[in-house]
Enzyme design. Sequence first.
Site, mmCIF file in Angstrom:
data_model
loop_
_atom_site.group_PDB
_atom_site.id
_atom_site.type_symbol
_atom_site.label_atom_id
_atom_site.label_comp_id
_atom_site.label_asym_id
_atom_site.label_seq_id
_atom_site.Cartn_x
_atom_site.Cartn_y
_atom_site.Cartn_z
ATOM 1 C CB SER A 616 -0.965 -0.045 1.181
ATOM 2 O OG SER A 616 -2.082 0.769 0.959
ATOM 3 C CG ASP A 690 -6.488 -2.846 -4.719
ATOM 4 O OD1 ASP A 690 -7.380 -2.149 -4.204
ATOM 5 O OD2 ASP A 690 -5.310 -2.853 -4.298
ATOM 6 C CG HIS A 722 -5.481 -2.260 -0.893
ATOM 7 N ND1 HIS A 722 -4.543 -2.058 -1.879
ATOM 8 C CD2 HIS A 722 -5.041 -1.554 0.177
ATOM 9 C CE1 HIS A 722 -3.593 -1.255 -1.435
ATOM 10 N NE2 HIS A 722 -3.871 -0.944 -0.195
#
Length: 762
Positions: A616, A690, A722
């Site tokens: 991330s 995602d 994600h």
Amino acid sequence: MNCRPRRESVLHRHHTLLLGLALSWILAAVVPAFAQQKLLTVEDIYDPANRDRFGHQAPREVTWLNDSEFVRARETERGRFTSVVVDAMTGSERPLFDASALMAALRAAGADESDLARATHQRTYTFAPDKSALVLTIAGDLYYYRLGGRAVVRLTKTPADEEEAQISPDGRRIAYVRESNLFVMDVNGTRERPVTHDGSARVFNGKLDWIYQEEIYGRGTYRAFWWSPDSSRIAFLRLDDTAVPDFTVVDDVPSAQVVEQTPYPKPGDPNPIVRLGVAAAADVVTTWVTLSKYDPDDLLIVRVDWTPDSEHVVFQAQNREQTWLDLNLADARRGGVRTILRETTPAWVSDNGSPAWLKDGSFLWLSERSGWEHLYRYRPDGTLVQQLTSGDWEVRTFYGVDERAGVAYFNGTERSHIGADVYAVRLDGSRLTRVSGPAGTHAASFNPSMSLYVGTWSDVNTPPQTRVHRADGTEVRVIDANDAPGLSEYRLSTPEFVQVPTRDGFEMEAMILKPVDFDPMRRYPVFQHTYGGPHAPQVKNAWGGADGLFFQLLAQHGLVVWVCDNRTASGKGAVSAWPAYKRLGELELQDIEDGVTWLEQQSWVDPTRVGISGWSYGGFMTAYALTHSTRFAMGIAGGSVTDWHNYDSIYTERYMLTPEHNPDGYRRTAPRAAAADLSGRLLLIHGTTDDNVHVQNTIQLAYELQRAGKSFEMMLYPKSQHAISDPQLVKHQRTLMLDFTLRTLAPERAPATAAAAHGTGR
């Protein structure tokens, strides 16, 4: 990347859900080293069958039924729970309800047989505010059950799903959303009344759209209506996404592709147009709050609540770049608005929660105006009475007030920046007291009178333990000691906390995990885990669960594991995060390089074999480091933003402003724009579905690397968002990361075979 920059910052919360790689998750030996014989494998760590062998996570929060009893869910088998009511003082238990009787009542009310077991064995339930009743959602329809009763009232039977149901404080009505319209019904199943009529795929009444739940109210929180304390009115948001561009996510696994389009504003795009309505519960007539002082294209409503007398809706408004925040009172009958205070800072302003109202009309308020989040007391008109807490530490979570004792309770970092404790302070700002015990990370869930709390505690050596405490911290009894029988079977290293100065003197917190047979005369490769995002510390004196064992696995293969919080991620106040403003990545990398410089000064580090990995925001930092530095031999970038033009407007503009106002900042901080400067071996990982950090980011970077003639490796995970959550894919991902790390950093010592690490041998 989710929610707000405080407490659990946006990308930080994703990272927590995905990797759980807070440095605190590094396990320490809890028995003598000679008793730890085994080496870890990927299978040991990530096979769901092993999840409790290394200690389980503590419950996030308990539901107090009253001052002396709370509800606790026990998992009886995978995915099925039994809820029990626990006497806080004695530990005696009784069922929350008779599951067989409730199933029979649901069956009689027309619920489908196939849904009954799941409905009566949930982890959590939606309670009435007085905890006397439940509302169950079964196959999209609503059922009302009064605890202790024998009958269930079926409230709805419609083709469309009812969502976000909530019972009024007086227990007489229930509100819910259907097809983006808000409804009210009596709990006896009569008089359904629509509050709104214009809901659609683009207009949301009483329900949040994607970006509002992701970046403002918190991932998974979709409810956008609030009952008044006297149950006479409902405040609700109306979000109009008509002008918001769609983003398309495709699941390619089925023969007929599954295509999902979601309104997703990127930096500079139109945001949802928000309005705030107040509907009378009896006749559902709506009064719209007057928002004419704000530009509708430049308005976010980031928090909604009520004053205790139900006369005013309390709402917080920000501009889209979040450089200020207004605390407003709206007249619930006429809609007029009065601003009672405005927050500003040298950078962005965080939403730190609703005011806590006291009986005299004053309120407590959290603010970062000093650079550190602290607690303030205000008069009803918004004039300051006094600051209750102060210093170079921060209040993290406000728990509540015991007005009889004149004490407020909160969680904070006064003792340690890498820990968290429960504190009390008097309402005149005197007698700040730490009520929690040993050093580490504490959290609390207080009962309604603030006289007892269920507390969880862990440290870097101890899985989370749960106890009942009196408000002064005195232990009443142990609920869960959380023994971890599997730990004693393995050779585990002991983490070391250190402080590392940056070139300009900021003290960064760091953690080192050395190989179990560490020899200071040898030179080891280094695996650095990073996150790096604003106010998202990874160095914590806390237990982090099974995923942290991956660090131990790396150490067993002869790697030094290094986690170092750059200043803007350190959690040392907003003042430490503000320097990232308008230039995400630049100062972070400088600090990361200063940490590597410190490492290189250690005689046991091989400076030519330092790798970096993150997910991330950590994936962004890894990609940024390998395209803007020559200090790393390899990097693993997962779920990465590779150009801030690609991410959502609310998160990105908070830190970077709009592209119109910061074009050079966007250009300088995009890893894909510097692909030709790649240094080191890079592995890119992304989930193909995602819906948060789109796989578009990784594809764009891959394309630029190819055009620049740069070699790299890439792995895409189908049907993964994600957070890669499918257990088989998680094991595949971790095996991939381990193999890439061993190939590129080439530690001299490893288990006898790679198969041992992957779970096919010992």
